[in-house]
Design an enzyme around this catalytic site. Structure first.
Site: not given
Ligand code: CP
Ligand code: NVA
Length: 331
Positions: A126, A153, A156, A248, A288, A316
């Site tokens: 990440r 992502h 997701q 989101d 998400c 997920r």
């Molecule tokens: N949706 C998602 O990726 O959640 P987190 O940021 O908690 O991993």
């Molecule tokens: N768009 C959001 C998604 C979180 C899972 C971010 O990048 O923070």
């Protein structure tokens, strides 16, 4: 207890071939297009594996294997779903927190990739910067999975299409309405929707459009599959008669400095009961998560029978188990 018989040591074999210069077998998931030709199959596999798991069927595909999980940003779902999912398949997951590796600062992306490849059989990353994910994959000898970056992502999106399939059946011709920021999650959903022959209508405020290159590519793929991708300004137009409404956060991780401005710019983009009433009567709400209740979505919608957000969160794990099995060539 029933169990699968998997080819043993497959991942290590892949790793060794990569070391010898032939990395043709190493598979990464950096963006949805990496699984363009098998997205449907991965969704189906995830649904099958979820059922098998519910029946108590043992799956030890990753027995004795290690997943390294690098996080530059916080996480609930991604961290827990990868760790629990990999552990359920007999493996061990190592969590590397934002302060731990400091990719690019304490050590180069190249060296981190080479070192982790000696310990781990797969890497989940990440990141803030998509380029770092691409670079890590380039130098890693084991599969790399994008666990969210500034561009995509993909995990997701696979879980989301799995959830949509569970609640809506065949997705071809269905309409997904996005209300909010033109961000990483939208990018992956746009590309995935196009691949699956779904229509996607995204309502985003001016100045928050998704990346034009991704929109164009999604439009091109959708054209081949008889569906459409449209970016517009009016949330009411986007959700009209839609099958799925998706929102989101307005302030993604990394955008915190713009929070005040964003809250102002997105003020007309809340998904509430009134907006939901414009969609199909049986439309579902997806997010998400994490959700900012009272901002992009109301409690009323989040907690309504139309909301499938917690099924989506659970998926997920099932989706990522299927992705990891697939990247390892095990099924
Ligand atoms: N949706 C998602 O990726 O959640 P987190 O940021 O908690 O991993
Ligand atoms: N768009 C959001 C998604 C979180 C899972 C971010 O990048 O923070």
């Amino acid at each position: 207890m029933k169990g699968y018989v998997f080819r043993k040591n497959y991942i290590r074999v892949v790793s060794r071939e990569a070391e010898s210069g032939d990395d043709s077998l190493k598979r990464d998931l950096l963006g949805i297009l990496d699984i363009k030709d098998e997205l449907r199959e991965i969704i189906d596999l995830a649904i099958i594996m979820k059922g098998e798991s519910r029946e108590g069927m043992e799956n030890i595909a990753f027995k004795g294997r290690t997943l390294a999980m690098i996080f530059e940003k916080p996480s609930l779902r991604t961290r827990v779903s990868f760790e629990v999912g990999f552990t359920q398949m007999g493996g061990n997951a190592v969590y590397l927190s934002p302060n731990e590796i400091q990719i690019g600062k304490r050590e180069s992306v190249h060296d981190v990739a080479k070192v982790l490849s000696r310990f781990a059989d797969m890497i989940m990353y990440r990141a803030f910067d998509h380029e770092n994910v691409v670079e890590l994959a380039r130098y890693s000898d084991v599969p790399v999975i994008n666990g969210l970056d500034d561009v995509e992502h993909p995990c997701q999106a696979v879980a989301d299409f799995m959830t949509m399939t569970e609640v809506k059946g065949d997705l071809r011709g269905k309409t997904l309405a996005w209300v909010g920021d033109g961000n990483n999650v939208l990018h992956s959903l746009m590309l995935g929707a196009a691949i699956l022959g779904m229509n996607l209508r995204a309502a985003v405020p001016e100045g928050y459009d998704p990346k034009s290159g991704i929109t164009e590519e999604a439009k091109r793929i959708a054209g081949e599959n008889g569906s459409g991708i449209d970016v517009m300004r009016d949330p009411r137009e986007a959700v009209k008669d839609a099958d799925i409404i998706y929102s989101d956060t307005w302030v993604s991780m990394g955008d915190e400095a713009e929070k005040e401005k964003r809250l102002r710019d997105f003020s007309g983009f809340q998904v509430n009961r009134e907006l939901m009433s414009l969609a199909q009567p049986n439309a579902v709400f997806m997010h998400c998560l994490p959700a900012h209740r009272g901002e992009e979505v109301t409690d009323e919608v989040m907690d309504s029978p139309s909301s499938v957000v917690f099924q989506e969160a659970e998926n997920r794990m099932h989706a990522q188990k299927a992705i990891m099995i697939r990247l390892a060539g095990l099924r």
